[in-house]
Design a protein around this motif. Structure first.
Motif, PDB file in Angstrom:
ATOM      1  N   PRO A   1       6.988  -0.711 -11.754  1.00  0.00           N
ATOM      2  CA  PRO A   1       6.492   0.188 -10.708  1.00  0.00           C
ATOM      3  C   PRO A   1       7.594   1.121 -10.240  1.00  0.00           C
ATOM      4  CG  PRO A   1       6.802  -2.011  -9.829  1.00  0.00           C
ATOM      5  CD  PRO A   1       7.084  -2.083 -11.306  1.00  0.00           C
ATOM      6  N   PRO A   2       7.226   2.263  -9.689  1.00  0.00           N
ATOM      7  CA  PRO A   2       8.248   3.194  -9.188  1.00  0.00           C
ATOM      8  C   PRO A   2       8.982   2.601  -7.999  1.00  0.00           C
ATOM      9  CG  PRO A   2       6.061   3.921  -8.528  1.00  0.00           C
ATOM     10  CD  PRO A   2       5.877   2.734  -9.443  1.00  0.00           C
ATOM     11  N   ASP A   3      10.285   2.818  -7.922  1.00  0.00           N
ATOM     12  CA  ASP A   3      11.071   2.380  -6.771  1.00  0.00           C
ATOM     13  C   ASP A   3      11.232   3.583  -5.845  1.00  0.00           C
ATOM     14  OD1 ASP A   3      12.695   1.275  -4.883  1.00  0.00           O
ATOM     15  OD2 ASP A   3      14.456   1.178  -6.164  1.00  0.00           O
ATOM     16  N   VAL A   4      10.301   3.713  -4.940  1.00  0.00           N
ATOM     17  CA  VAL A   4      10.301   4.867  -4.043  1.00  0.00           C
ATOM     18  C   VAL A   4      10.958   4.567  -2.703  1.00  0.00           C
ATOM     19  CG1 VAL A   4       8.264   5.911  -5.097  1.00  0.00           C
ATOM     20  CG2 VAL A   4       7.981   4.297  -3.204  1.00  0.00           C
ATOM     21  N   THR A   5      11.530   3.369  -2.559  1.00  0.00           N
ATOM     22  CA  THR A   5      12.114   3.016  -1.268  1.00  0.00           C
ATOM     23  C   THR A   5      13.161   4.045  -0.843  1.00  0.00           C
ATOM     24  OG1 THR A   5      13.680   1.538  -2.348  1.00  0.00           O
ATOM     25  CG2 THR A   5      11.718   0.537  -1.430  1.00  0.00           C
ATOM     26  N   GLY A   6      13.169   4.304   0.444  1.00  0.00           N
ATOM     27  CA  GLY A   6      14.085   5.274   1.016  1.00  0.00           C
ATOM     28  C   GLY A   6      13.329   6.365   1.739  1.00  0.00           C
ATOM     29  N   ALA A   7      14.081   7.305   2.283  1.00  0.00           N
ATOM     30  CA  ALA A   7      13.512   8.432   3.034  1.00  0.00           C
ATOM     31  C   ALA A   7      13.541   9.679   2.159  1.00  0.00           C
ATOM     32  CB  ALA A   7      14.307   8.656   4.316  1.00  0.00           C
ATOM     33  N   TRP A   8      12.461  10.434   2.178  1.00  0.00           N
ATOM     34  CA  TRP A   8      12.284  11.613   1.323  1.00  0.00           C
ATOM     35  C   TRP A   8      11.859  12.816   2.150  1.00  0.00           C
ATOM     36  CZ3 TRP A   8      13.559  10.933  -3.731  1.00  0.00           C
ATOM     37  CH2 TRP A   8      13.620   9.615  -4.202  1.00  0.00           C
ATOM     38  N   VAL A   9      12.302  14.006   1.730  1.00  0.00           N
ATOM     39  CA  VAL A   9      11.987  15.261   2.416  1.00  0.00           C
ATOM     40  C   VAL A   9      11.377  16.217   1.391  1.00  0.00           C
ATOM     41  CG1 VAL A   9      12.926  17.209   3.736  1.00  0.00           C
ATOM     42  CG2 VAL A   9      13.941  14.929   3.975  1.00  0.00           C
ATOM     43  N   HIS A  10      10.299  16.892   1.772  1.00  0.00           N
ATOM     44  CA  HIS A  10       9.616  17.814   0.866  1.00  0.00           C
ATOM     45  C   HIS A  10      10.483  19.041   0.600  1.00  0.00           C
ATOM     46  CE1 HIS A  10       5.650  20.131  -0.117  1.00  0.00           C
ATOM     47  NE2 HIS A  10       6.392  19.916  -1.189  1.00  0.00           N
ATOM     48  N   ALA A  11      10.822  19.244  -0.649  1.00  0.00           N
ATOM     49  CA  ALA A  11      11.579  20.430  -1.086  1.00  0.00           C
ATOM     50  C   ALA A  11      10.566  21.397  -1.701  1.00  0.00           C
ATOM     51  CB  ALA A  11      12.660  20.035  -2.085  1.00  0.00           C
ATOM     52  N   PHE A  12       9.723  21.990  -0.868  1.00  0.00           N
ATOM     53  CA  PHE A  12       8.589  22.781  -1.366  1.00  0.00           C
ATOM     54  C   PHE A  12       9.005  23.972  -2.213  1.00  0.00           C
ATOM     55  CE2 PHE A  12       9.059  23.536   3.245  1.00  0.00           C
ATOM     56  CZ  PHE A  12       9.535  24.839   3.234  1.00  0.00           C
ATOM     57  N   GLU A  13      10.254  24.398  -2.100  1.00  0.00           N
ATOM     58  CA  GLU A  13      10.737  25.499  -2.941  1.00  0.00           C
ATOM     59  C   GLU A  13      10.756  25.093  -4.415  1.00  0.00           C
ATOM     60  OE1 GLU A  13      12.812  25.473   1.010  1.00  0.00           O
ATOM     61  OE2 GLU A  13      12.591  24.016  -0.592  1.00  0.00           O
ATOM     62  N   GLU A  14      10.829  23.801  -4.676  1.00  0.00           N
ATOM     63  CA  GLU A  14      10.912  23.291  -6.039  1.00  0.00           C
ATOM     64  C   GLU A  14       9.563  22.848  -6.595  1.00  0.00           C
ATOM     65  OE1 GLU A  14      14.167  20.491  -6.687  1.00  0.00           O
ATOM     66  OE2 GLU A  14      14.962  21.065  -4.724  1.00  0.00           O
ATOM     67  N   ASP A  15       8.498  22.926  -5.811  1.00  0.00           N
ATOM     68  CA  ASP A  15       7.177  22.499  -6.260  1.00  0.00           C
ATOM     69  C   ASP A  15       6.722  23.274  -7.491  1.00  0.00           C
ATOM     70  OD1 ASP A  15       7.067  20.763  -4.124  1.00  0.00           O
ATOM     71  OD2 ASP A  15       5.500  21.856  -3.043  1.00  0.00           O
ATOM     72  N   SER A  16       5.852  22.639  -8.263  1.00  0.00           N
ATOM     73  CA  SER A  16       5.218  23.287  -9.407  1.00  0.00           C
ATOM     74  C   SER A  16       3.714  23.089  -9.255  1.00  0.00           C
ATOM     75  CB  SER A  16       5.707  22.656 -10.713  1.00  0.00           C
ATOM     76  OG  SER A  16       5.160  21.359 -10.855  1.00  0.00           O
ATOM     77  N   PRO A  17       2.903  23.733 -10.076  1.00  0.00           N
ATOM     78  CA  PRO A  17       1.455  23.500  -9.987  1.00  0.00           C
ATOM     79  C   PRO A  17       1.083  22.028 -10.217  1.00  0.00           C
ATOM     80  CG  PRO A  17       1.882  25.473 -11.256  1.00  0.00           C
ATOM     81  CD  PRO A  17       3.218  24.812 -11.010  1.00  0.00           C
ATOM     82  N   GLU A  18       1.904  21.304 -10.963  1.00  0.00           N
ATOM     83  CA  GLU A  18       1.601  19.907 -11.268  1.00  0.00           C
ATOM     84  C   GLU A  18       2.040  18.943 -10.177  1.00  0.00           C
ATOM     85  OE1 GLU A  18       3.540  21.803 -13.549  1.00  0.00           O
ATOM     86  OE2 GLU A  18       1.646  22.469 -14.440  1.00  0.00           O
TER      87      GLU A  18
END
Length: 109
Positions: A7-24
């Protein structure tokens, strides 16, 4: 990075870097004070997956301030994370992890 059958290890705090988003996918970076996020007019969505299964999200409210909601998270399979809100603070949802490195998380839109 996620591996076969893990499974993915997503533990931790994350911030949206919307400048890097793609259509996917939507790109999130570790909430690291050393990561230089460019200035933005809109607030950045933030979430944290704690090892004890606690989920905290700070999302933009109508007045552009960040509104905090708390819930629970659980890995489901090799690429999914289910989030629930037992206290009724939100609607449950599932995130699909497209890719992950130690400092970058990409989730399906």
């Amino acid at each position: 990075m996620t591996g076969p059958g893990r499974p993915p290890d997503v533990t931790g705090a994350w911030v949206h870097a919307f400048e890097e988003d793609s259509p996917e996918g939507a790109v999130y970076r570790r909430a690291d004070p050393d990561h230089p996020f460019p200035p933005a007019r809109r607030p950045r969505r933030r979430f944290e997956f704690r090892p004890d299964g606690t989920y905290t999200e700070r999302r933009p409210a109508r007045d552009d301030r960040l509104n905090e909601v708390r819930g629970r998270w659980e890995a489901q399979g090799t690429d999914r994370v289910a989030v629930t809100f037992p206290d009724g603070d939100g609607s449950p949802f599932t995130l699909t992890v497209l890719s992950q490195t130690p400092d970058r998380l990409v989730i399906a839109r």
